[in-house]
Scaffold this motif. Structure first.
Motif, mmCIF file in Angstrom:
data_model
loop_
_atom_site.group_PDB
_atom_site.id
_atom_site.type_symbol
_atom_site.label_atom_id
_atom_site.label_comp_id
_atom_site.label_asym_id
_atom_site.label_seq_id
_atom_site.Cartn_x
_atom_site.Cartn_y
_atom_site.Cartn_z
ATOM 1 N N GLN A 6 0.829 -1.347 0.324
ATOM 2 C CA GLN A 6 -0.195 0.374 -0.226
ATOM 3 C C GLN A 6 1.077 1.105 -0.059
ATOM 4 N N SER A 7 0.571 2.334 -0.770
ATOM 5 C CA SER A 7 1.115 3.398 -0.698
ATOM 6 C C SER A 7 1.440 3.906 0.750
ATOM 7 N N PRO A 8 2.331 4.850 1.032
ATOM 8 C CA PRO A 8 1.526 5.737 2.221
ATOM 9 C C PRO A 8 0.173 6.721 2.851
ATOM 10 N N TYR A 9 0.073 6.582 1.442
ATOM 11 C CA TYR A 9 -0.839 7.759 1.874
ATOM 12 C C TYR A 9 -2.344 6.515 1.942
ATOM 13 N N LEU A 13 -4.809 6.546 5.618
ATOM 14 C CA LEU A 13 -6.118 6.373 5.277
ATOM 15 C C LEU A 13 -6.642 5.108 5.630
ATOM 16 N N GLY A 14 -6.200 4.346 5.384
ATOM 17 C CA GLY A 14 -6.693 3.113 6.293
ATOM 18 C C GLY A 14 -6.676 3.062 7.689
ATOM 19 N N LEU A 15 -5.963 3.927 8.407
ATOM 20 C CA LEU A 15 -5.427 3.828 9.907
ATOM 21 C C LEU A 15 -7.018 4.708 10.843
ATOM 22 N N LEU A 16 -6.466 6.060 10.117
ATOM 23 C CA LEU A 16 -7.449 6.689 9.750
ATOM 24 C C LEU A 16 -9.113 6.681 10.238
ATOM 25 N N LEU A 26 -0.325 9.749 14.195
ATOM 26 C CA LEU A 26 -0.726 9.511 13.037
ATOM 27 C C LEU A 26 1.169 9.103 12.677
ATOM 28 N N ARG A 27 1.508 10.631 12.622
ATOM 29 C CA ARG A 27 3.229 10.344 12.172
ATOM 30 C C ARG A 27 3.687 9.260 12.928
ATOM 31 N N ARG A 28 4.020 9.115 14.555
ATOM 32 C CA ARG A 28 4.213 8.351 15.503
ATOM 33 C C ARG A 28 3.859 6.666 15.021
ATOM 34 N N LYS A 29 2.757 6.855 14.572
ATOM 35 C CA LYS A 29 1.961 4.724 13.917
ATOM 36 C C LYS A 29 2.736 4.656 12.389
ATOM 37 N N LEU A 30 2.862 6.036 11.877
ATOM 38 C CA LEU A 30 3.763 5.750 10.927
ATOM 39 C C LEU A 30 5.378 5.490 10.019
ATOM 40 N N ILE A 31 5.129 6.145 10.739
ATOM 41 C CA ILE A 31 6.959 5.917 11.409
ATOM 42 C C ILE A 31 7.330 4.893 12.117
ATOM 43 N N GLN A 32 6.628 4.013 12.972
ATOM 44 C CA GLN A 32 6.551 2.484 13.035
ATOM 45 C C GLN A 32 6.270 1.720 12.189
ATOM 46 N N LYS A 33 5.992 2.528 10.946
ATOM 47 C CA LYS A 33 5.109 0.842 9.943
ATOM 48 C C LYS A 33 6.642 0.926 8.780
ATOM 49 N N GLU A 34 7.533 1.609 9.254
ATOM 50 C CA GLU A 34 8.623 1.932 8.433
ATOM 51 C C GLU A 34 8.484 2.689 7.576
ATOM 52 N N PRO A 36 9.555 6.326 5.414
ATOM 53 C CA PRO A 36 10.317 7.130 5.671
ATOM 54 C C PRO A 36 10.284 8.140 6.067
ATOM 55 N N ALA A 37 10.667 8.750 6.348
ATOM 56 C CA ALA A 37 9.871 10.615 7.253
ATOM 57 C C ALA A 37 9.486 10.947 6.598
ATOM 58 N N ALA A 38 9.928 11.149 5.089
ATOM 59 C CA ALA A 38 10.361 12.338 4.364
ATOM 60 C C ALA A 38 8.464 11.915 3.480
ATOM 61 N N GLU A 39 8.603 11.244 3.543
ATOM 62 C CA GLU A 39 6.826 10.590 3.189
ATOM 63 C C GLU A 39 6.181 10.547 4.204
ATOM 64 N N VAL A 40 6.308 10.543 5.309
ATOM 65 C CA VAL A 40 5.761 10.538 6.399
ATOM 66 C C VAL A 40 5.154 12.266 6.305
ATOM 67 N N ASP A 41 6.493 13.249 6.380
ATOM 68 C CA ASP A 41 5.555 14.635 6.416
ATOM 69 C C ASP A 41 4.927 14.675 5.518
ATOM 70 N N ALA A 42 5.367 14.564 3.628
ATOM 71 C CA ALA A 42 4.440 14.715 2.895
ATOM 72 C C ALA A 42 2.937 14.463 2.826
ATOM 73 N N VAL A 43 2.711 12.685 3.421
ATOM 74 C CA VAL A 43 1.181 12.080 3.545
ATOM 75 C C VAL A 43 0.473 13.190 4.619
ATOM 76 N N ILE A 44 1.539 13.799 5.758
ATOM 77 C CA ILE A 44 0.443 14.590 6.592
ATOM 78 C C ILE A 44 0.470 16.179 6.349
ATOM 79 N N GLU A 45 0.878 16.045 5.471
ATOM 80 C CA GLU A 45 1.248 17.574 4.618
ATOM 81 C C GLU A 45 -0.306 17.014 3.536
ATOM 82 N N ARG A 46 -0.091 16.345 3.065
ATOM 83 C CA ARG A 46 -2.000 16.270 2.290
ATOM 84 C C ARG A 46 -2.656 15.941 3.258
#
Length: 160
Positions: A6-9, A13-16, A26-34, A36-46
Motif C-alpha cells: 500500500q502507498s503511505p497515503y 487513510l486506513g488508519l484514520l 499518526l506521524r508516530r504510527k506511520l514511522i512505526q510502519k517503517e 521514511p520520515a520524508a514520506e510521512v511528512d508529505a502524507v501528513i501535509e496532504r
C-alpha cells in the motif's frame, strides 16, 4: 502471491478510517510502519491540506467523548490531549468550547462521578471510604478544592 504494498497515503487513510488520530499520533504510527520520515511528512501535509487530519477537530471530539461520557476532569482531558501531541492552546480551546456548547456543569459531572464510585465501594469504614473516594477523584484530575466541595455535598465531609 505476494501482497501488493500500500502507498503511505493509503496506509494513513486506513488508519484514520479505524479511529481518529492527532497529527503526532499518526506521524508516530506511520514511522512505526517503517515509512521514511520524508514520506510521512508529505502524507501528513496532504491529509491536513485535505481536511482529513486536524488537531482541533480531534481535540473537540476527544473532549466531548471524555467529558460527557466517563466524566473526566478538564485538567485530565488537557493532559491526555497534550500527551497525544495536541498543543496546550488547542486543548484549552476545545475544552472551553465543549463546556460552553454542551452547557456542561463541571460540578455536576464531578458529583455524578463521585456518586457512581461511592455506590461501587460497598460498606467501608467512613475514614477509609473518604480516603479512597478522595484518591480516586484526585487520580481523575480533579482539583483538591473541587473534591472537597463534592464530598461535602455528598455528606462525606472533606478530605481524609
Amino acid at each position: 502471491m505476494t501482497p501488493v504494498a500500500q502507498s503511505p497515503y493509503n496506509r494513513a487513510l486506513g488508519l484514520l478510517s479505524a479511529r481518529p488520530y492527532s497529527i503526532r499520533q499518526l506521524r508516530r504510527k506511520l514511522i512505526q510502519k517503517e515509512i521514511p520520515a520524508a514520506e510521512v511528512d508529505a502524507v501528513i501535509e496532504r491529509l491536513v491540506g485535505a481536511g482529513l487530519l486536524d488537531d482541533s477537530r480531534y481535540a473537540l471530539a476527544y473532549t466531548r467523548s471524555k467529558l460527557l461520557g466517563p466524566g473526566a476532569s478538564a485538567r485530565r482531558i488537557g493532559q491526555d490531549l497534550n500527551r497525544r501531541g495536541v498543543s496546550t492552546e488547542i486543548s484549552r480551546e476545545a475544552i472551553a468550547s465543549v463546556i460552553d456548547e454542551e452547557n456542561v456543569d463541571t460540578r455536576a459531572v464531578l458529583a455524578k462521578v463521585a456518586r457512581k464510585k461511592l455506590a461501587s465501594m460497598g460498606e467501608l469504614e467512613p475514614v477509609v471510604l473518604k480516603r479512597r473516594l478522595f484518591a480516586f477523584l484526585a487520580r481523575r484530575g480533579y482539583d483538591v478544592n473541587e473534591i472537597r466541595d463534592a464530598m461535602a455535598a455528598l455528606g462525606k465531609d472533606a478530605a481524609p
